[in-house]
Design a protein around this motif. Structure first.
Motif, short mmCIF file in Angstrom:
data_model
loop_
_atom_site.label_atom_id
_atom_site.label_comp_id
_atom_site.label_asym_id
_atom_site.label_seq_id
_atom_site.Cartn_x
_atom_site.Cartn_y
_atom_site.Cartn_z
N SER A 249 0.83 -1.21 0.00
CA SER A 249 0.00 0.00 0.00
C SER A 249 0.87 1.26 0.00
O SER A 249 0.57 2.22 -0.72
CB SER A 249 -0.93 0.00 1.22
N ALA A 250 1.93 1.26 0.80
CA ALA A 250 2.82 2.42 0.85
C ALA A 250 3.48 2.67 -0.50
O ALA A 250 3.66 3.82 -0.92
CB ALA A 250 3.89 2.20 1.93
N ILE A 251 3.83 1.60 -1.20
CA ILE A 251 4.44 1.73 -2.53
C ILE A 251 3.43 2.31 -3.52
O ILE A 251 3.74 3.24 -4.28
CB ILE A 251 4.96 0.36 -3.01
N GLY A 257 10.27 7.01 0.95
CA GLY A 257 11.42 6.65 0.12
C GLY A 257 12.33 5.68 0.82
O GLY A 257 13.27 5.15 0.24
N VAL A 258 12.04 5.46 2.11
CA VAL A 258 12.88 4.62 2.96
C VAL A 258 11.99 3.83 3.90
O VAL A 258 10.92 4.31 4.31
CB VAL A 258 13.87 5.48 3.80
N VAL A 259 12.43 2.62 4.26
CA VAL A 259 11.72 1.81 5.26
C VAL A 259 12.71 1.28 6.29
O VAL A 259 13.81 0.84 5.94
CB VAL A 259 10.95 0.65 4.60
N GLN A 280 13.17 -3.94 -2.50
CA GLN A 280 14.19 -4.11 -3.52
C GLN A 280 13.60 -3.95 -4.92
O GLN A 280 14.20 -3.33 -5.81
CB GLN A 280 14.81 -5.51 -3.40
N GLU A 281 12.42 -4.50 -5.12
CA GLU A 281 11.79 -4.45 -6.44
C GLU A 281 11.28 -3.05 -6.79
O GLU A 281 11.07 -2.75 -7.98
CB GLU A 281 10.61 -5.43 -6.48
N ASN A 282 11.10 -2.19 -5.79
CA ASN A 282 10.49 -0.88 -6.04
C ASN A 282 11.38 0.30 -5.67
O ASN A 282 10.89 1.44 -5.57
CB ASN A 282 9.16 -0.79 -5.28
N GLY A 283 12.67 0.05 -5.48
CA GLY A 283 13.62 1.14 -5.25
C GLY A 283 13.47 1.86 -3.93
O GLY A 283 13.82 3.04 -3.81
N ILE A 284 12.95 1.17 -2.92
CA ILE A 284 12.83 1.75 -1.58
C ILE A 284 14.08 1.39 -0.79
O ILE A 284 14.45 0.22 -0.69
CB ILE A 284 11.58 1.21 -0.84
#
Length: 368
Positions: A249-251, A257-259, A280-284
């Protein structure tokens, strides 16, 4: 996995210095150490990272004890597992209670790695020989925070997280940035702000912070997405990310931009690895958070942080930062901004039985 028995040790240790946020002042750390033993006598270790009162999440040491004793251990007795990944389905019948679940998951994953005679970091796919280490500075006077930060910099930490809140933010950050112009600084707000503070939070952009962590509500994703569009500083989500679904949901919303991944907060390795893959898959960007833990949980954090995607220094400080003596037989040492991984099987450390006896308030054992 032939689990024979489970032991729960309730322990309590005073911190060397009080840890202060706008939510709570922690002077004495209570927790629980979990031992999961198989029929060959091999023991895996886990840790309950909940606090004595529900200021960080709704869980406490006491609620975790109830969940372990009355719910999770009986579930594991009825539904034995052959691999730690199976715990996710076993525990899915129980809503919430992530920290209780995580303590059991930690111990079972550690046991599994020890049975395979492999380091746990290797079992989960880690590669780094050493992990990036950061430290946390709690709320205090500006002078006190500068002095504490200088101590940590002298010890080799290259990333410092500072606790901020309304009325204790811009002045503190400006003073630290002036004193340490090249230091990686990030600010942890612990939900101290609302969207009404957007203009105020924009003022933080000038200080080149790595991120501002959890500025808004603990369960919010939508307002963080609105705020992120207004800030140059990346937002890091902590309490808002409890499940892989939260991460999806956040994506979709663009909430961060960071978790910050904490094993205890998300319920253990199974959920943490799912969240890791989504990031990893979404550049976070990722880093491994801490909970003023004892050495068992800290050793688990090191295993997790050996995964390649953890590109930001985590809350993985030396054992001596918080404790005069930790409860593990090999202290964790941060040097020049890094902590070396342990290469022995499992998490690579065992309990210091003498120290455990000194700080243990109660032990209970359950047969499976």
């Amino acid at each position: 996995m032939n689990i024979k028995k489970i032991r729960i040790h309730t322990i309590s240790m005073p911190l060397k210095k009080p840890f202060v946020t706008h939510l709570q002042k922690v002077e004495n750390r209570e927790g629980m150490i979990i031992e999961v033993e198989d029929r060959e006598g091999i023991i895996g270790l886990g840790e309950v990272v909940a606090f004595s009162t529900p200021w960080y999440t709704e869980e406490t040491v006491r609620t975790c004890f109830h969940m372990l004793k009355d719910v999770l251990i009986p579930l594991l007795r009825r539904r034995p597992v052959s691999h730690p990944e199976e715990l996710q389905k076993v525990f899915d019948t129980v809503r919430g209670n992530a920290m209780a679940k995580a303590s059991m998951e930690m111990a079972v994953w550690d046991l599994y790695a020890r049975q395979k005679e492999k380091p746990l970091w290797s079992v989960i796919g880690g590669t780094r020989e050493k992990v990036l280490a950061g430290a946390v500075v709690g709320n205090a006077t500006v002078e006190g925070m500068i002095a504490h930060t200088q101590e940590l910099v002298d010890e080799g930490y290259e990333r410092i997280k500072i606790k901020i809140s309304k009325g204790s933010d811009i002045e503190v950050i400006r003073a630290l940035r002036n004193e340490f112009p090249h230091l990686q600084l990030l600010a942890d707000a612990n939900s101290a702000y609302t969207l009404k503070d957007t203009e105020h939070l924009r003022n933080l952009d000038e200080f080149r912070l790595e991120m501002i962590e959890q500025p808004l509500g603990v369960d919010d994703l939508v307002e963080h997405a609105i705020l992120q569009k207004e800030l140059q500083t990346p937002i890091c989500l902590d309490e808002s990310i409890v499940t892989p679904h939260d991460m999806k949901s956040a994506i979709h919303l663009g909430s961060c931009g960071v978790v910050n991944i904490k094993l205890g907060r998300v319920g253990g390795y199974n959920a943490a690895l799912d969240i890791y893959r989504l990031c990893q898959e979404n550049g976070i960007r990722l880093w491994c958070g801490g909970m003023i833990e004892f050495g068992v949980s800290r050793a688990h954090n090191i295993s997790l942080a050996t995964l390649e995607g953890f590109s930001i220094p985590g809350d993985i400080s030396s054992s001596l930062k918080y404790w005069d003596e930790d409860i593990i037989d090999t202290p964790i040492i941060a040097s020049s901004g890094y902590v070396k991984r342990f290469d022995k099987s499992g998490i690579g450390v065992d309990l210091n039985q003498k120290r455990l006896k000194e700080v243990c308030e109660n032990t209970e054992e359950y047969l499976l």
